[in-house]
Write a protein that holds these residues in place. Sequence first.
Motif, mmCIF file in Angstrom:
data_model
loop_
_atom_site.group_PDB
_atom_site.id
_atom_site.type_symbol
_atom_site.label_atom_id
_atom_site.label_comp_id
_atom_site.label_asym_id
_atom_site.label_seq_id
_atom_site.Cartn_x
_atom_site.Cartn_y
_atom_site.Cartn_z
ATOM 1 N N SER A 12 30.449 35.399 -29.089
ATOM 2 C CA SER A 12 31.576 34.307 -29.093
ATOM 3 C C SER A 12 33.053 35.093 -29.230
ATOM 4 N N THR A 13 33.949 34.902 -28.363
ATOM 5 C CA THR A 13 35.354 35.299 -28.584
ATOM 6 C C THR A 13 35.900 34.948 -29.855
ATOM 7 N N ASN A 14 35.592 33.728 -30.334
ATOM 8 C CA ASN A 14 36.072 32.906 -31.649
ATOM 9 C C ASN A 14 35.681 34.062 -32.652
ATOM 10 N N GLN A 27 29.907 34.370 -22.762
ATOM 11 C CA GLN A 27 29.462 34.489 -24.161
ATOM 12 C C GLN A 27 28.134 33.993 -24.226
ATOM 13 N N GLY A 41 28.485 30.947 -27.158
ATOM 14 C CA GLY A 41 29.600 30.339 -27.076
ATOM 15 C C GLY A 41 29.659 29.022 -28.126
ATOM 16 N N ARG A 68 32.784 22.478 -30.665
ATOM 17 C CA ARG A 68 33.084 21.572 -32.076
ATOM 18 C C ARG A 68 31.940 21.057 -32.465
ATOM 19 N N TYR A 90 36.860 32.098 -21.081
ATOM 20 C CA TYR A 90 36.641 32.090 -22.592
ATOM 21 C C TYR A 90 37.496 33.147 -23.206
ATOM 22 N N CYS A 91 38.315 32.497 -24.235
ATOM 23 C CA CYS A 91 39.374 33.269 -24.686
ATOM 24 C C CYS A 91 39.947 32.916 -26.172
ATOM 25 N N ASP A 135 39.364 17.319 -26.256
ATOM 26 C CA ASP A 135 38.831 17.697 -24.945
ATOM 27 C C ASP A 135 40.012 17.379 -23.873
ATOM 28 N N LYS A 158 34.398 16.653 -18.766
ATOM 29 C CA LYS A 158 35.091 17.621 -19.353
ATOM 30 C C LYS A 158 35.152 18.971 -18.633
ATOM 31 N N GLY A 217 37.748 22.779 -23.536
ATOM 32 C CA GLY A 217 37.423 22.531 -24.979
ATOM 33 C C GLY A 217 38.175 23.674 -25.685
ATOM 34 N N ILE A 218 38.714 22.939 -26.840
ATOM 35 C CA ILE A 218 39.408 23.992 -28.075
ATOM 36 C C ILE A 218 38.681 23.920 -29.108
ATOM 37 N N LEU A 219 38.397 25.088 -29.744
ATOM 38 C CA LEU A 219 37.823 25.434 -31.133
ATOM 39 C C LEU A 219 38.837 26.220 -31.819
ATOM 40 N N GLY A 256 40.423 28.991 -30.033
ATOM 41 C CA GLY A 256 39.674 29.212 -28.878
ATOM 42 C C GLY A 256 39.747 28.326 -27.967
ATOM 43 N N MET A 257 39.811 28.918 -26.489
ATOM 44 C CA MET A 257 39.949 28.022 -25.472
ATOM 45 C C MET A 257 38.796 28.186 -24.457
ATOM 46 N N GLY A 258 38.186 27.327 -23.948
ATOM 47 C CA GLY A 258 37.032 27.473 -22.811
ATOM 48 C C GLY A 258 37.506 26.475 -21.836
HETATM 49 C C1 BTN Z 1 34.712 22.006 -27.708
HETATM 50 O O1 BTN Z 1 33.274 21.544 -28.241
HETATM 51 O O2 BTN Z 1 35.098 21.221 -26.980
HETATM 52 C C2 BTN Z 1 35.249 23.121 -27.779
HETATM 53 C C3 BTN Z 1 34.899 24.338 -27.246
HETATM 54 C C4 BTN Z 1 35.579 25.717 -27.264
HETATM 55 C C5 BTN Z 1 34.966 26.803 -26.441
HETATM 56 C C6 BTN Z 1 35.811 28.196 -26.563
HETATM 57 S S1 BTN Z 1 35.089 29.517 -25.454
HETATM 58 C C7 BTN Z 1 35.978 30.417 -26.136
HETATM 59 C C8 BTN Z 1 36.008 30.357 -27.520
HETATM 60 N N1 BTN Z 1 34.888 31.031 -27.986
HETATM 61 C C9 BTN Z 1 34.091 30.001 -28.462
HETATM 62 O O3 BTN Z 1 32.724 30.407 -28.976
HETATM 63 N N2 BTN Z 1 34.475 28.896 -28.416
HETATM 64 C C10 BTN Z 1 35.584 28.806 -27.908
#
Ligand code: BTN
Length: 338
Positions: free
Chosen positions: A99-101, A123, A126, A129, A143-144, A186, A193, A196-198, A214-216
């Motif tokens: 996971s990049t996060n 990932q 990955g 939320r 994935y960043c 979202d 979708k 997504g952002i975490l 984190g943004m995917g």
């Molecule tokens: C969501 O559930 O909407 C959030 C998704 C976030 C995904 C990104 S991908 C890059 C970063 N690394 C992760 O493990 N998650 C975020």
Amino acid sequence: MAPETTEQTQEELILGFLAEGGEDFTSGEALSGKLGLSRTAVWKHVEALRGKGYRIEAVPARGYRLVEVPDRLTGLELGPLLATHDLGHTIHYHDTLPSTNERAFRLAHDGAEHGEVVVADQQTAGKGRRGRTWTSPPGLNLYCSAILRPDLAPQRAPELTLVAAVALTEVLREAGAEAAIKWPNDVQIDGLKVAGILTELSADPDRVHFIVLGMGVNLNAQPEHFPEELRAQATSLSQVRGQRVPRALFTANLLNRLEEWLDLHLETGFVAVRQRWKELSSTLGQDVLVRTDRREFRGHAEDIDESGALLVRAEGGSLERVLAGDVERLRPRVPGKA
Ligand code: BTN
């Protein structure tokens, strides 16, 4: 494979000058003058870049022109396209990561600086939320995770998720998709979708140590790349546009836009972000079903408040403030039907 971290190498500088030139040729003489290198040395660097997958046209008496950038997300591809002062100046690229996060969190914990960005081509774990997973196949998407060290009270950290949602939605719209934000963060196209952002936080009660944003983004994934149960809920930019999306260009546009919004947020506070979020949202004005960890209720999504919480007029008439959870849009009731 060891991560590739960037500094401004001669090759990056050459790519930067060629990218600046756009469709025009840049003469070998101009390049050697700018870089303080011989024409032969410039030519050798151009050859090395071609070996890495760049298509660079060379025409005698005119010079060089960048025709195609490889579909990779290392600092070499991103560096010349970035117009940021901090964000992405150091790119930690990995072919594969859980996971990049997680990686960004560890780097930040060990002292990484504001603006460093972790990118992975794939990932294997990955994170989404609320404990969900984020589908992250190789070679297709973005994935960043950005490491941020803002001068912000910890209670205000959630605002940055909305900042990112605004930047993502704007860049997707500029790429030709009718993207909108579904509360809280979202990003959807036609109700499906796409991103997504975490956001993850390390803080004392009164001070943020760092935030990992984190943004995917589903850029080139096709239906078969999603697990069966997600196919009816997810899409990608390329499915909507009908053509492959150049990942490096999209990523650079996103980081450039994100930094502009982060700067505005830091200088002027949440007001402008909130206003823009409201313009880009598909949730406000809808009848919704709200699910939080503790309860579930129906109501009408009226607004977001000055901290990004959703304000829902519940069926009984009370105004409920929802800080965390999920919302599902309810179809308008057809008169006469149960
Ligand atoms: C969501 O559930 O909407 C959030 C998704 C976030 C995904 C990104 S991908 C890059 C970063 N690394 C992760 O493990 N998650 C975020």
